[in-house]
Write an enzyme that holds these catalytic residues in place. Structure first.
Site, PDB file in Angstrom:
ATOM      1  CB  SER A  57      -1.035  -0.077   1.244  1.00  0.00           C
ATOM      2  OG  SER A  57      -0.373   0.181   2.526  1.00  0.00           O
ATOM      3  CE  LYS A 118      -2.875   2.190   4.907  1.00  0.00           C
ATOM      4  NZ  LYS A 118      -2.985   1.399   3.474  1.00  0.00           N
TER       5      LYS A 118
END
Length: 272
Positions: A57, A118
């Site tokens: 990701s 993230k």
């Protein structure tokens, strides 16, 4: 009695001395292990903790198989800074506000036993939306520069082809804009065309740099894997640098391939 012969008393004394030395040595070893354990807990809790990257990701910034150190003191400390996350207090101690563009480790909103990593793109009060695959913050299009095609492998070994861009997130807290790489595969779909989200107080908005293969704050529903806004209390730390990286494409027993699997150029590589 001839010289060099030991009496029974001398033998007993030597044996007792030997046992004493053995006990003393065992105690010193135990004490050393206890001290080492306490130091390790202190470092892990207050200074640095190591993490590895299991998913794609954050491609191209972080690759599957990267191992990195996260600074625990960057944002102060919450209960998630502690081993086993004991519910001792709420909020953060010695809190330092995160900056837009930081790559951060935090606890998943739906299950705080799971760590996520993230990039922070929205801070409290920010308006964040995607339109036609383009990121907007506070109504302004975030500039990006195309850098060509890019292919990377995800956690399943599947090739992910897309376009590489250099994005420039607006700075925060007096910091300069943060320039970093992102990967885009499409401009279509629900999560490339989102509503305008206003980040509430005490929360932040997180996105993966692999924009079309990241379960991040754009997922605002009630499904078990929806992230939504992330409480600032869930922050664990800021990703600082990669200390090791390996492309585990071959079986673990194929030790002769290990040197070729190490990504030597990523070792001691700062996270941007």
């Amino acid at each position: 009695m001839s010289a060099g012969k030991s009496t029974n008393g001398e033998k007993a004394a030597n044996a007792a001395h030997g046992r004493k030395q053995t006990r003393s040595g065992a105690w010193e070893l135990l004490r050393t292990l206890v001290y080492a354990g306490l130091i390790a807990v202190f470092v892990r809790t207050f200074l640095f903790e190591s993490f590895n990257i299991p998913s794609g990701s954050m491609i191209p910034t972080l690759l599957v198989g990267d191992y990195l150190f996260v600074s625990k003191y960057a944002y102060g400390y919450s209960r998630f800074s502690m081993p086993l996350a004991p519910d001792l207090f709420e909020g953060r101690i010695l809190y330092h506000r995160p900056h837009r563009g930081d790559v951060a480790v935090f606890r998943f909103t739906q299950d705080t036993s799971i760590d996520y990593i993230k990039r922070i793109v929205g801070l409290p009060g920010d308006h964040v939306r995607m339109q036609g695959g383009q990121l907007y913050i506070n109504g302004t299009e975030v500039p990006r520069t195309p850098l060509g095609d890019y292919i990377a492998d995800d956690e399943n070994g599947d090739h992910r082809a897309g376009r590489l861009y250099r994005e420039s997130l607006p700075g925060s807290g007096g910091h300069k804009p943060v320039r970093h790489l992102i990967l885009k595969q499409t401009s279509q779909g629900q999560y490339n065309n989102t509503p305008d989200y206003m980040v509430p107080a005490g929360y932040f908005f997180a996105m993966g740099d692999n924009r079309d293969d990241s379960a991040d704050s754009r997922f605002m529903g009630t499904e078990p894997d929806d992230l939504g806004f992330v409480p600032i209390q869930n922050l664990v730390g800021r990703a600082d640098f990669i200390f090791f990286s390996i492309d585990e494409r071959d079986p673990i027993w194929a030790f002769w391939d290990w040197p070729a699997e190490i990504r030597w150029g990523r070792i001691l590589h700062w996270v941007h």
